[in-house]
Design an enzyme around this catalytic site. Structure first.
Site, PDB file in Angstrom:
ATOM      1  N   LYS A  59       0.841  -1.204   0.000  1.00 20.13           N
ATOM      2  CA  LYS A  59       0.000   0.000   0.000  1.00 20.13           C
ATOM      3  C   LYS A  59       0.876   1.253   0.000  1.00 20.13           C
ATOM      4  O   LYS A  59       0.593   2.222  -0.707  1.00 20.13           O
ATOM      5  CB  LYS A  59      -0.948  -0.031   1.216  1.00 20.13           C
ATOM      6  CG  LYS A  59      -2.012  -1.123   1.075  1.00 20.13           C
ATOM      7  CD  LYS A  59      -2.768  -1.445   2.350  1.00 20.13           C
ATOM      8  CE  LYS A  59      -3.648  -2.680   2.117  1.00 20.13           C
ATOM      9  NZ  LYS A  59      -4.334  -3.171   3.314  1.00 20.13           N
ATOM     10  N   GLN A 103      -4.534  -1.905   9.713  1.00 19.51           N
ATOM     11  CA  GLN A 103      -4.405  -3.214   9.068  1.00 19.51           C
ATOM     12  C   GLN A 103      -4.903  -4.323  10.002  1.00 19.51           C
ATOM     13  O   GLN A 103      -4.481  -4.409  11.156  1.00 19.51           O
ATOM     14  CB  GLN A 103      -2.926  -3.451   8.677  1.00 19.51           C
ATOM     15  CG  GLN A 103      -2.679  -4.741   7.928  1.00 19.51           C
ATOM     16  CD  GLN A 103      -3.334  -4.766   6.541  1.00 19.51           C
ATOM     17  OE1 GLN A 103      -3.271  -3.791   5.785  1.00 19.51           O
ATOM     18  NE2 GLN A 103      -3.961  -5.885   6.188  1.00 19.51           N
ATOM     19  N   ASP A 126     -10.754   2.078   3.999  1.00 16.02           N
ATOM     20  CA  ASP A 126     -10.977   0.633   3.833  1.00 16.02           C
ATOM     21  C   ASP A 126     -12.462   0.344   3.663  1.00 16.02           C
ATOM     22  O   ASP A 126     -12.845  -0.765   3.279  1.00 16.02           O
ATOM     23  CB  ASP A 126     -10.455  -0.129   5.071  1.00 16.02           C
ATOM     24  CG  ASP A 126      -9.159  -0.870   4.782  1.00 16.02           C
ATOM     25  OD1 ASP A 126      -8.876  -1.132   3.596  1.00 16.02           O
ATOM     26  OD2 ASP A 126      -8.438  -1.181   5.749  1.00 16.02           O
TER      27      ASP A 126
END
Ligand SMILES: NC(=O)c1ccc[n+]([C@@H]2O[C@H](COP(=O)([O-])OP(=O)(O)OC[C@H]3O[C@@H](n4cnc5c(N)ncnc54)[C@H](OP(=O)(O)O)[C@@H]3O)[C@@H](O)[C@H]2O)c1
Length: 300
Positions: A59, A103, A126
């Site tokens: 990312k 994450q 997200d």
């Protein structure tokens, strides 16, 4: 016997994600010329889980290619709930940060749901927050869950027609299976599918899969979907990322999907590889969500 020729279309997520990120980079360049803010994505990586580290590193690399600013916050695995919550609140309140991710998975002592709920929905790139999930389910423009959004982009850009098709999604997680089943059932292109959401309690799963024009596997079991289960000419999207032992590789393991790729290759019309399919598309979707978050904040 001559080897059977395959005319299967490989849905090359790695290539497409590169194209999308390069398009974003052009937009960032235009923003710079106009004196607008350069998007800034932050990633919180708790502890040193190797898979999570590798996802976050991809990312961050993608941010560099897009021309975004990126920040990594790396608390240790024994970070307390209160400390991690404070990191989230600080990112929410930091005007420099346009979007951020925490994450997953988080260590067992952390209440993952409480952390997800604490993320400002406008910075939730997200797309996991119930506010964004709810708008997505209503079909209202919002930050979409990154992996399903990546799958939608893949179907769209490859011109896969979905209207009127039967789709079976295997796996009902909140981050992949459930949202992609909702998104493909809605009006739109991609969309307008008749969707079945299958899971571990689905009887006669092989029969259910065989009916599908489009199969989306998000189970987390290596090579679970085999050639005998799928209809000839189906479109197969393999979301699974599973590490299996392989003595022929330097690391001693390799990544495979939930689908027996080699077995299906001669039977299906199009399929995503693992690696190089849905994974990179998830990262591209995250980049697009970050751009959307910046623009949303500018409107405000
Ligand atoms: N490519 C990417 O960007 C990306 C992103 C996210 C996840 N993934 C990968 O996708 C896979 C799935 O992850 P996830 O987080 O979505 O799922 P998850 O939370 O691990 O859940 C797995 C789902 O599969 C179902 N399942 C398990 N065994 C089954 C069986 N024998 N038959 C039918 N269904 C079965 C489970 O059913 P029950 O609900 O009944 O238990 C559950 O709904 C993993 O390999 C993960 O690493 C990839």
């Amino acid at each position: 016997l001559r080897p059977q020729a395959t005319c299967m279309l490989i849905l090359d997520g790695k290539h497409l994600a590169g194209v999308l990120v390069d398009e974003i980079a052009l937009e960032v360049q235009q923003r710079v010329e106009k004196g607008l803010k350069i998007p800034h994505l932050a990633a919180v990586l708790v502890g040193d889980n190797p898979a999570s580290k590798s996802y976050v590193s991809n990312k961050i690399k993608s941010c560099a290619r897009a021309g975004y600013v990126s920040t990594m916050v790396t608390p240790p695995a024994d970070v307390s709930q209160a400390e991690l919550m404070q990191i989230v609140l600080d990112l929410n309140n930091n005007p420099e940060i346009d979007g951020f991710i925490v994450q997953l998975p988080l260590p067992k002592h952390i209440d993952e749901q409480a952390i997800t709920l604490a993320i400002d929905p406008k910075k939730d790139v997200d797309g996991f927050h119930p506010y964004n999930f709810g708008l997505m389910a209503l079909g209202v423009e919002t930050l979409l869950p990154a992996t399903p959004f990546g799958i939608m982009l893949l179907l769209k850009r490859y011109g896969i027609s979905t209207a009127g098709k039967t789709c079976v999604v295997i796996g009902r997680s909140n981050i992949v299976g459930t949202p992609i089943s909702i998104m493909l059932g809605k009006k739109g292109d991609p969309g307008d599918c008749t969707v079945t959401l299958a899971h571990s309690r689905t009887p006669d799963l092989a029969k259910v899969i065989k009916r599908a024009d489009i199969v989306i596997a998000a189970i987390g079991k290596p090579h679970f979907v085999t050639a005998d289960m799928v209809k000839k000419g189906a479109i197969v999207i393999d979301v699974g990322i599973n590490s299996i032992a392989d003595a022929t590789t330097k690391s001693g393991y390799r990544l495979v999907g939930d689908v027996d790729y080699a077995g299906l290759a001669h039977k299906v019309k199009a399929m995503t590889p693992v690696p190089g399919g849905v994974g990179p598309m998830t990262v591209a979707a995250l980049m697009l969500n970050t751009m959307k978050a910046v623009k949303g904040r500018e409107k405000k």
